[in-house]
Design an enzyme around this catalytic site. Structure first.
Site: not given
Ligand code: S3P
Length: 769
Positions: A419, A640, A667, A351, A346
């Site tokens: 997020g 995660d 989360k 990206r 993901k």
């Molecule tokens: C992610 C970073 C993590 C992860 C999220 C994906 C990313 O979050 O929990 O599922 O793709 O940069 P945090 O950077 O807030 O810990």
């Protein structure tokens, strides 16, 4: 339903009037003498009478059983009618209304009048002229249904079923009259809605009148060019599909364009501007511009289809949109064997779209995750003018627009549950010349965005958030950004990536220090696209003003998704499973380290590097697990993976302790609380701490805990973790609110079944369904 009509008079017995008569006949619509509020009593069928200047239409209506009687004159039919429906062409409406006003006089206060005209402002003017004011018992309406056929011979009792009927009541329309017109259309199985007259005319100009105008014009233009009409002999499906409506009733359409002139002209202006844009692209051979237009249109069309057909890429996601919830029902026990490949990563998928869009050249992506989160990111870039082909079986082609080629989207960018998308977008959009707004679903709207908004403001960005630093984010364009040195207060790859993306647009250097190593996909991919990114110890940096050059991306399988199957195999006696092509980036392998510490029999095979990311096949077999103290340095590397790891802990000998993991509380749900509640529901002993949890595992290799009912709180990883838990449960595990599994792991159920788990999904319409 209120049924209160004794005699319905339909004025104009063509396709529309005739179909209304047919539908009312079929439904037995009429009047209930013993009751006026809608309850019991037999319904007495209403008499249906019709007026039409053509006696043949009347005769045919009687012969087909659609009407009881009719006349070519209005006056003899008006008396005794309880409801009068005017179904004549729009320009005939003025004459009919005048005649009607003469017949009705001031008598018949209970009669309700309505119409079916395709434009409303002109018909309202006719009514004012005819009656001296707009009568309170007149309810203007428009059924959005029709056919290119005309005449009562084409009458169809199902013409209005599941079609919309728009009513345009005025403030002083009699509510009882409105209710009776609603009831009339409801009896035809139509969906009734209301809007004001001006809006109706604008909406219809775009969605109906303009397409008809184009179809008429195209057929006429081609027919003139080819007098012998030879061209029609060769016309294939495209011509037929585009021009079907050019066979519609000419008089009716002439009237519509006269009556709705201004709104039609405004929509025609927009259309002409669009055609001119496309013409320029074709003339200049601008393939990117063509692709961008076709691509946007094609996706808009599919979206429209999915609205009409109530289907979507992922049906479960659509169910959620309709307020229906998806529930998993997982039978206890089962095996875990085989060889599988879980979907693409993901983080890397998000990206790949972002950097591919900003790069110069075409980026080909393989293994793209076709989950709702990454699809939302892809859609957001389309809305900013980037041509993107696919996804098709994990392949996406992005036609990069360069660092300054994005265009202002027409509205807010919706990133769903993601997020990652919202935080990375915040950095990237802070550097654009245009304003943007970022929105998300209910879960995302609760998540903290101050962690990115605050440092971006230090760089000179202007960002508004909702209360408490929550979404939506409103980002002002055209700001000059300046690089900063930032010490992140939490170990977050999202915050780091956000600042690096903003740094691409900033003057000078942007340096980010992380309190613990976090995933470095952004840095790796930037480097792969030819951008200089420095790293020393816990700090990485870049300078703004450079360019990105497209490069192919091969997205490995997501180790976070693989984790559910790693844990499934780790806790299930007899299991033997290979997970192919899994990303084993050193900043992501906390789960491998932790499971190995717990005693799992886990081996890496076929290690290699694809597109700057290391991958391997993971081979796991059952071995008894033991509880451990989870090393603090592994927390960000497995951030995660904890929901699944907690299930491993519940099946391990002794206690597993986790601390310094308060990030889990922000989360997609508060994952410490959600997992503690779920484990407790199954009877697993645990103690919750502000920043962690202790879980007491069962140790033996039989049943470890009971079955039970779990609320996943709409969090995909909580749902999947408890599905895996069922392998060692004594009873069935029922998990509520599972639709969001589609955000990261489309096809989870199928893969779970393939390895030997017994999982069913069902649709729940609220509690107890
Ligand atoms: C992610 C970073 C993590 C992860 C999220 C994906 C990313 O979050 O929990 O599922 O793709 O940069 P945090 O950077 O807030 O810990």
């Amino acid at each position: 339903m209120k049924v209160n009509e004794s005699r319905i008079l339909i004025v104009g017995l063509g396709l529309i009037g005739g179909s209304l008569a047919a539908a009312l006949r079929a439904s037995g619509y009429g009047r209930r003498d013993s009751d006026d509020a809608g309850g019991g009593g037999p319904v007495k069928r209403a008499e249906i009478v019709a007026c039409d200047p053509n006696p043949d239409e009347i005769a045919l209506g009687i012969e087909r059983g659609l009407i009881d009687r009719g006349d070519t004159r209005l006056a003899p039919l008006v008396e005794g009618a309880s409801l009068i429906v005017l179904a004549v062409p729009v320009l005939a409406m003025a004459g009919v209304m005048r005649e009607l006003a003469g017949c009705l006089g001031t008598a018949a206060p209970n009669v309700v009048i309505t119409d079916v005209g395709s434009t409303k402002a002109a018909i309202r003017d006719c009514a004012v002229d005819a009656f001296g004011r707009l009568p309170a018992n007149l309810v203007l309406g428009h059924p959005i249904a029709g056919s290119e056929k005309s005449g009562v011979a084409a009458a169809d009792p199902r013409l209005y079923a599941n079609h919309k009927v728009i009513l345009t009541p005025e403030p002083d329309t009699d509510p009882a009259a409105l209710a009776r017109v609603r009831a009339l259309w409801a009896a035809c199985d139509a969906e009734v809605l209301e809007m004001d007259v001006a809006r109706h005319d604008q909406v219809l100009a775009r969605t109906s009148h303009l397409p008809h105008l184009l179809a008429f014009s195209l057929v006429d233009t081609l027919a003139r060019q080819d007098e012998r009409l030879d061209i029609f002999r060769y016309a294939a499906g495209g011509f037929r599909d585009f021009t079907r409506i050019a066979g519609s009733d000419p008089v009716m359409w002439r009237d519509i364009f006269v009556a709705n002139r201004d709104a039609v002209l405004a929509s025609l202006d927009d259309f002409e501007a669009g055609v001119a844009r496309l013409r320029r692209a074709v003339e200049a051979g601008d393939t990117d511009a063509m692709l961008a237009i076709f691509d946007r249109a094609s996706h808009a069309r599919h979206y429209f289809d999915s609205l009409l057909n109530q289907t979507s890429y992922q049906a479960e996601y659509q169910m959620q949109a309709q307020g229906k919830k998806l529930r998993y029902r997982v039978a206890p026990g089962g095996g875990v064997t085989g060889r599988i490949r879980v979907p693409g990563d993901k983080s890397i998928s998000h990206r790949s779209i972002m950097l591919g869009a900003l790069a110069e050249g075409v980026t080909e992506v393989k293994g793209f995750l076709e989950g709702e989160d990454s699809l939302a990111t892809l859609q957001a870039f389309r809305e900013m003018g980037v041509a993107i082909e696919g996804p098709h079986q994990g392949r996406v082609t992005i036609h990069g627009v360069g660092m300054h080629g994005l265009q202002a989207p027409a509205g807010p960018l919706y990133v769903g549950n993601a997020g990652t998308a919202m935080r990375l977008f915040a950095g990237l959009l802070a550097g654009q010349a245009f304003d943007t707004e970022l929105t998300g679903d209910a879960s995302l709207t609760k998540r903290p965005m101050g962690r990115v908004a605050d440092p971006l403001r230090l760089m000179g960005a202007e960002i508004e958030t909702a209360e408490g630093g929550r979404p939506p984010l409103r980002i002002k364009g055209g700001k000059t950004l300046t690089g900063i040195r930032y010490d992140m207060p939490m170990a977050s790859a999202q915050v780091k990536s956000c600042l690096l993306l903003a740094g691409l647009y900033a003057e000078g250097e942007t340096r980010v220090r992380e309190p613990a190593p976090t995933r470095d996909h952004t840095e790796r991919m930037l480097a792969g696209f030819g951008y200089d990114v420095g790293r020393e110890g816990d700090t990485c940096w870049l300078s703004g003003g450079g360019r990105l050059t497209s490069a192919p991306i091969d997205v490995p399988s997501d180790i976070s998704s693989a984790t559910f199957f790693l844990v499934a195999a780790a806790i299930t006696p007899g299991s033997d499973l290979v997970l192919e092509h899994v990303g084993i980036n050193p900043t992501r392998i906390g789960v491998i380290n932790i499971l190995t510490l717990m005693g799992a029999d886990l081996r890496l095979a076929n290690e290699r590097e694809v597109g700057g990311e290391p991958v391997a096949d993971l081979h796991i077999r059952y071995a008894p697990l033991r509880g451990i103290e989870i090393p603090v340095d592994q927390v960000p590397l497995a951030i995660d993976e904890f929901p699944a790891l907690f299930v491993a802990a519940a099946n391990a000998e002794g206690t597993t302790r986790l601390r310094e993991a308060s990030e889990l509380r922000v989360k997609e749900s508060d994952r410490l609380q959600a997992m503690a509640d779920g484990l407790t529901a199954l009877g697993v002993e645990n103690t919750l701490y502000p920043d962690g949890i202790d879980i007491v595992g069962s140790g033996d290799d039989g049943v470890s805990y009971g079955g039970g009912r779990i609320d996943s709180l709409g969090d995909h990883r909580i749902a999947m973790a408890f599905a895996v838990a069922a392998l060692r449960a004594g009873g069935e595990i029922v998990i509520d609110d599972c639709a969001n599994v589609a955000t990261s792991f489309p096809g989870f159920i199928d893969l779970a079944r393939r390895v030997g788990m017994s999982l069913a999904e069902e649709q729940a319409n609220g509690e107890g369904a």
